[in-house]
Motif scaffolding. Structure first.
Motif, PDB file in Angstrom:
ATOM      1  N   GLU A 231      -5.165   8.356 -13.348  1.00  0.00           N
ATOM      2  CA  GLU A 231      -5.876   9.621 -13.129  1.00  0.00           C
ATOM      3  C   GLU A 231      -5.856  10.003 -11.645  1.00  0.00           C
ATOM      4  O   GLU A 231      -5.761  11.187 -11.303  1.00  0.00           O
ATOM      5  N   TRP A 232      -5.937   8.993 -10.784  1.00  0.00           N
ATOM      6  CA  TRP A 232      -5.906   9.256  -9.334  1.00  0.00           C
ATOM      7  C   TRP A 232      -4.580   9.918  -8.946  1.00  0.00           C
ATOM      8  O   TRP A 232      -4.542  10.910  -8.222  1.00  0.00           O
ATOM      9  N   LYS A 233      -3.492   9.361  -9.420  1.00  0.00           N
ATOM     10  CA  LYS A 233      -2.172   9.909  -9.099  1.00  0.00           C
ATOM     11  C   LYS A 233      -2.012  11.318  -9.654  1.00  0.00           C
ATOM     12  O   LYS A 233      -1.381  12.166  -9.037  1.00  0.00           O
ATOM     13  N   ALA A 234      -2.559  11.547 -10.841  1.00  0.00           N
ATOM     14  CA  ALA A 234      -2.424  12.864 -11.472  1.00  0.00           C
ATOM     15  C   ALA A 234      -3.297  13.917 -10.795  1.00  0.00           C
ATOM     16  O   ALA A 234      -3.034  15.118 -10.923  1.00  0.00           O
ATOM     17  N   ASP A 245     -10.206   8.463   3.429  1.00  0.00           N
ATOM     18  CA  ASP A 245     -11.520   7.847   3.205  1.00  0.00           C
ATOM     19  C   ASP A 245     -11.754   7.599   1.718  1.00  0.00           C
ATOM     20  O   ASP A 245     -12.232   6.524   1.337  1.00  0.00           O
ATOM     21  N   LEU A 246     -11.394   8.590   0.881  1.00  0.00           N
ATOM     22  CA  LEU A 246     -11.563   8.421  -0.569  1.00  0.00           C
ATOM     23  C   LEU A 246     -10.701   7.271  -1.075  1.00  0.00           C
ATOM     24  O   LEU A 246     -11.140   6.461  -1.907  1.00  0.00           O
ATOM     25  N   TRP A 247      -9.461   7.196  -0.588  1.00  0.00           N
ATOM     26  CA  TRP A 247      -8.562   6.135  -1.047  1.00  0.00           C
ATOM     27  C   TRP A 247      -9.098   4.761  -0.621  1.00  0.00           C
ATOM     28  O   TRP A 247      -9.060   3.806  -1.416  1.00  0.00           O
ATOM     29  N   ASN A 248      -9.587   4.654   0.598  1.00  0.00           N
ATOM     30  CA  ASN A 248     -10.113   3.370   1.066  1.00  0.00           C
ATOM     31  C   ASN A 248     -11.302   2.922   0.221  1.00  0.00           C
ATOM     32  O   ASN A 248     -11.433   1.734  -0.108  1.00  0.00           O
ATOM     33  N   ARG A 249     -12.169   3.857  -0.136  1.00  0.00           N
ATOM     34  CA  ARG A 249     -13.312   3.515  -0.999  1.00  0.00           C
ATOM     35  C   ARG A 249     -12.831   3.112  -2.394  1.00  0.00           C
ATOM     36  O   ARG A 249     -13.320   2.138  -2.989  1.00  0.00           O
TER      37      ARG A 249
END
Length: 409
Positions: A231-234, A245-249
């Motif tokens: 879902e993140w990739k999409a 910042d979102l990816w690190n979290r």
């Protein structure tokens, strides 16, 4: 009276110059001798010669405009026509006529050159307009934008055309730039909206990922993390200031979960390794029961070993098929021994086997006699057919005899 080839001074002091049209009065001289009068007006002539020579040189070697050259020629021609000098004024007039011809020729050359430059400038601007209109449809926002800015600089360096043509081409050129700017602005506005939606979607994914980080449902949670990654990739990219910042979290929450799972699995693997050793020992003990000699004791011993087996617990997945296969092989051997024992102790089964064996023996003997009779009668085709049938019956008989032997003879 005094004179020279181009002029004279009469007794009254009047000075004349000789021309193709006859003598012309130059002026009156009362201040000195006639020779001084002629010398004075000859110097004026020499002055005209110098001026005309300088003008000829300027026309040939400088960018003197046709208009300025024509003005200078007219000024000198007035002086020549006014006959205020003594000398070959007709020659000066011819030189001025020649200069007019040269200036007219130069004017036409410059006019043609200017027309040529105008045509070249128009062609160059039309080419710029065509390229700008093509770039207006491009989606290569950075390179197309840079190229359009370069085209503007090129445009500024080109000569102006007539006002109507220049305005029409500039309107098309400006319109193409505006169209590209509008499309680029709309694109990035849409991209900003998409990135805002991506940010909101990823914040939800991060929140769920963080809520799962303490879960001990190893299988289910790991599967959900895989779904969250898909879902993140999409979702696409969020704004640059939020994305990292979102990816690190998001990644950090997963790392917490998988680190905990890794520790748990390491402890479980150690435990399952010990279990495998115990089950291999039990399998080795069970394998000693084969071949089965005493069915009852073998059955009891295997039952006890199996109870201990079940109490041991899980072993590593990759080792499970091999060690379980060893126990299953022993179990099948005991089951086969039970079946053999049952057949030996079953009178009805033995009687059926004996009856089938007898029938097959009779059929084999009958077919043997029929084959001999066919051979004696010379009917080899029939004999061969019966021989093939005999082979099938003999095979069935061999199997029946083997089964009968299992019943004890």
């Amino acid at each position: 009276m005094s004179s020279d080839p181009w002029g004279r001074v009469d007794e009254t002091g009047t000075v004349y110059v000789r021309t193709a049209e006859g003598e012309k009065v130059v002026g009156s001289w009362q201040a000195g001798s006639p020779e001084e009068a002629l010398a004075y007006f000859e110097r004026k002539y020499e002055g005209l010669v110098v001026e005309i020579g300088l003008l000829e040189k300027r026309v040939k070697t400088t960018d003197l405009s046709a208009k300025d050259a024509q003005t200078a020629i007219e000024h000198l021609r007035t002086q020549v026509d006014e006959h205020h000098a003594v000398g070959d004024l007709d020659a000066l007039g011819k030189r001025l006529d020649a200069l007019v011809t040269t200036v007219d020729k130069r004017r036409e050359e410059r006019k043609a050159e200017k027309a040529k430059q105008a045509d070249e400038a128009k062609a160059a601007k039309e080419k710029l307009v065509a390229e700008a209109e093509e770039l207006a449809q491009s989606d290569q926002w950075r390179s197309a934008g840079e190229r359009l800015r370069a085209l503007v600089d090129t445009w500024k360096g080109l000569p102006r055309l007539d006002r109507k043509a220049d305005d029409e081409l500039w309107h098309r050129f400006s319109h193409a730039r505006s169209a590209f700017s509008k499309r680029r602005k709309a694109h990035f506005a849409s991209l900003d909206a998409q990135r805002e939606e991506a940010r909101k979607a990823k914040e939800k994914l991060v929140a769920e990922a963080e809520s799962l980080s303490k879960s001990t449902d190893w299988g289910g949670t790991a599967a959900r993390y895989r779904e969250l990654m898909t879902e993140w990739k999409a979702a696409g990219r969020a704004q640059r200031e939020f994305e990292d910042d979102l990816w690190n979290r998001f990644r950090g929450a997963q790392d917490v979960f998988f680190a905990a799972r890794g520790e748990t699995f390491a402890e479980r693997d150690a435990e399952q390794g010990e279990n495998l050793k115990l089950k291999e020992e039990l399998a080795a003990e069970a394998e000693k029961l084969v071949p089965v000699k005493d069915l009852r004791s073998a059955r009891a011993a295997f039952r006890s070993l199996n109870e201990r087996w079940e109490a041991v617990g899980h072993v590593p997945r990759d080792a499970r098929p091999k060690v379980e296969g060893r126990m299953q092989a022993v179990e099948r051997a005991i089951q086969e021994a039970e079946e053999a024992e049952w057949r030996r102790s079953n009178p009805e089964a033995r009687a059926r086997a004996a009856g089938l064996t007898g029938q097959l023996q009779d059929a084999v003997e009958k077919l043997g006699k029929q084959i001999d009779a066919a051979r004696a009668a010379g009917n080899n085709a029939k004999a061969d057919k019966l021989a093939r049938e005999l082979e099938g019956r003999q095979a069935l008989l061999d199997q029946a005899m083997k089964g009968l032997e299992e019943f004890g003879g």
